[in-house]
Design a protein around this motif. Sequence first.
Motif, PDB file in Angstrom:
ATOM      1  N   UNK A 177       0.835  -1.212   0.000  1.00  0.00           N
ATOM      2  CA  UNK A 177       0.000   0.000   0.000  1.00  0.00           C
ATOM      3  C   UNK A 177       0.865   1.256   0.000  1.00  0.00           C
ATOM      4  N   UNK A 178       0.452   2.239  -0.809  1.00  0.00           N
ATOM      5  CA  UNK A 178       1.090   3.560  -0.763  1.00  0.00           C
ATOM      6  C   UNK A 178       0.005   4.622  -0.841  1.00  0.00           C
ATOM      7  N   UNK A 179       0.247   5.748  -0.174  1.00  0.00           N
ATOM      8  CA  UNK A 179      -0.710   6.856  -0.228  1.00  0.00           C
ATOM      9  C   UNK A 179      -0.063   8.071  -0.867  1.00  0.00           C
ATOM     10  N   UNK A 180      -0.794   8.729  -1.764  1.00  0.00           N
ATOM     11  CA  UNK A 180      -0.333   9.974  -2.372  1.00  0.00           C
ATOM     12  C   UNK A 180      -1.454  10.992  -2.284  1.00  0.00           C
ATOM     13  N   UNK A 181      -1.202  12.100  -1.595  1.00  0.00           N
ATOM     14  CA  UNK A 181      -2.212  13.166  -1.561  1.00  0.00           C
ATOM     15  C   UNK A 181      -2.155  13.927  -2.876  1.00  0.00           C
ATOM     16  N   UNK A 182      -3.191  13.812  -3.655  1.00  0.00           N
ATOM     17  CA  UNK A 182      -3.151  14.333  -5.026  1.00  0.00           C
ATOM     18  C   UNK A 182      -4.572  14.581  -5.531  1.00  0.00           C
ATOM     19  N   UNK A 183      -4.790  15.761  -6.109  1.00  0.00           N
ATOM     20  CA  UNK A 183      -6.075  16.090  -6.739  1.00  0.00           C
ATOM     21  C   UNK A 183      -6.063  15.565  -8.177  1.00  0.00           C
ATOM     22  N   UNK A 184      -7.170  14.978  -8.623  1.00  0.00           N
ATOM     23  CA  UNK A 184      -7.187  14.439  -9.995  1.00  0.00           C
ATOM     24  C   UNK A 184      -7.359  15.532 -11.050  1.00  0.00           C
ATOM     25  N   UNK A 185      -7.521  16.776 -10.620  1.00  0.00           N
ATOM     26  CA  UNK A 185      -7.587  17.875 -11.605  1.00  0.00           C
ATOM     27  C   UNK A 185      -6.192  18.378 -11.974  1.00  0.00           C
ATOM     28  N   UNK A 186      -5.169  17.905 -11.287  1.00  0.00           N
ATOM     29  CA  UNK A 186      -3.794  18.391 -11.489  1.00  0.00           C
ATOM     30  C   UNK A 186      -3.032  17.399 -12.385  1.00  0.00           C
ATOM     31  N   UNK A 187      -2.973  17.711 -13.664  1.00  0.00           N
ATOM     32  CA  UNK A 187      -2.382  16.798 -14.638  1.00  0.00           C
ATOM     33  C   UNK A 187      -0.915  16.513 -14.386  1.00  0.00           C
ATOM     34  N   UNK A 188      -0.153  17.545 -14.034  1.00  0.00           N
ATOM     35  CA  UNK A 188       1.288  17.326 -13.841  1.00  0.00           C
ATOM     36  C   UNK A 188       1.557  16.448 -12.615  1.00  0.00           C
TER      37      UNK A 188
END
Length: 355
Positions: free
Chosen positions: A57-68
Amino acid sequence: MHFKASTIFVTGGAGFIGSAVIRHLLQNTHARVVNIDKLTYAANLNSLPGTNENLNYAFEQQCICDGLGLRRLFEKYQPDAVMNLAAESHVDRSIDGPGEFIQTNIVGTFTLLQEALRHWRSLSPEKREQFRFLHISTDEVFGSLGDDGFFTEITAYAPNSPYSASKASSDHLVRAWHETYDLPTLITNCSNNYGPYHFPEKLIPHMIIKGLAGEPLPVYGDGKNIRDWLYVEDHAKALALVLAHGVVGETYNVGGRNERTNLHVVESICDLLDHVAPSATGARRHLMTFVADRPGHDRRYAIDASKLERELGWRAQENFESGIEKTVRWYVDEQFWWRAILERGYAAKRVGLNQ
Ligand code: DAU
């Protein structure tokens, strides 16, 4: 696709359905799971107990609107599949503030599709063949049913709320990315989920928490609207099955064949609470209060899940009676989980009256 030695992106993995999917994958497969979540108000990493120690398991805080940001994750993890569960999901909130629904559900899905396509094109032919993009959607895209009939995979889209219109739009984008660019996509449309770790803005956890507090239980309109209830763990199993064995380009309806009026749902919760956690002030049914209806309130949803049952062998294991009892007991036993949400400032107030 095969789960063994594969890496799966689960977007919205700190949400209600996303976290159930991650718990299911980690417990029942050898897949490596990357939870990609923006951590909005409804997200909760406490819904994923034990994951910190799990090497899969890994967690990444990331918005799916941010392409880069997404591109960086595709390059870092080289996933074999994406399960898109990141969404704004509450109909009442979409009435007061549709903008976030347009952003996350439409722009976010578009951005994720673009980055998935870019990644897919970089893969070897064998890996391309195996890759899957599973988009998780809702039966609300089909609008409202009358007294008879069911939603099937060929029912015409007729969304009625800003939320359902945004999900309908995202479904169309996913379909188009398959038809136009050959991205190997699949779509599922589910009925109302319920079960453990459900954010308390939704009908069932809202009523349990209010019932435990001895506060009024607000039933919208006449309470005769019908929803078709699906235990969230049955849904998670269905999604894993569709990912592994679903036919690319197809859509699958997921539903529990458990139609109930809202009145029946709330009365069942009252009776179970009276049994599991009796109140000194008497039977909880007296707390039921009819309040102003939701604008554009869909009358009835009912899913025909026979394609999923016939073609992939899925069966819901819980019926409404067994699932609601498990759920009520979970909220009574696991109060630390939802009390922490209240302590963080969630007020459990009525929203979505278009005022
Ligand atoms: O059908 C799938 C959909 O189910 C999902 O796509 C949505 O994300 C999910 O929120 C759910 O939508 P609903 O609008 O059906 O769920 P909600 O829990 O908000 O409401 C269920 C029913 O209960 C609906 O008829 C409105 C009613 N209701 C809801 C609340 C929160 C009440 O009567 N009182 C309440 O306090």
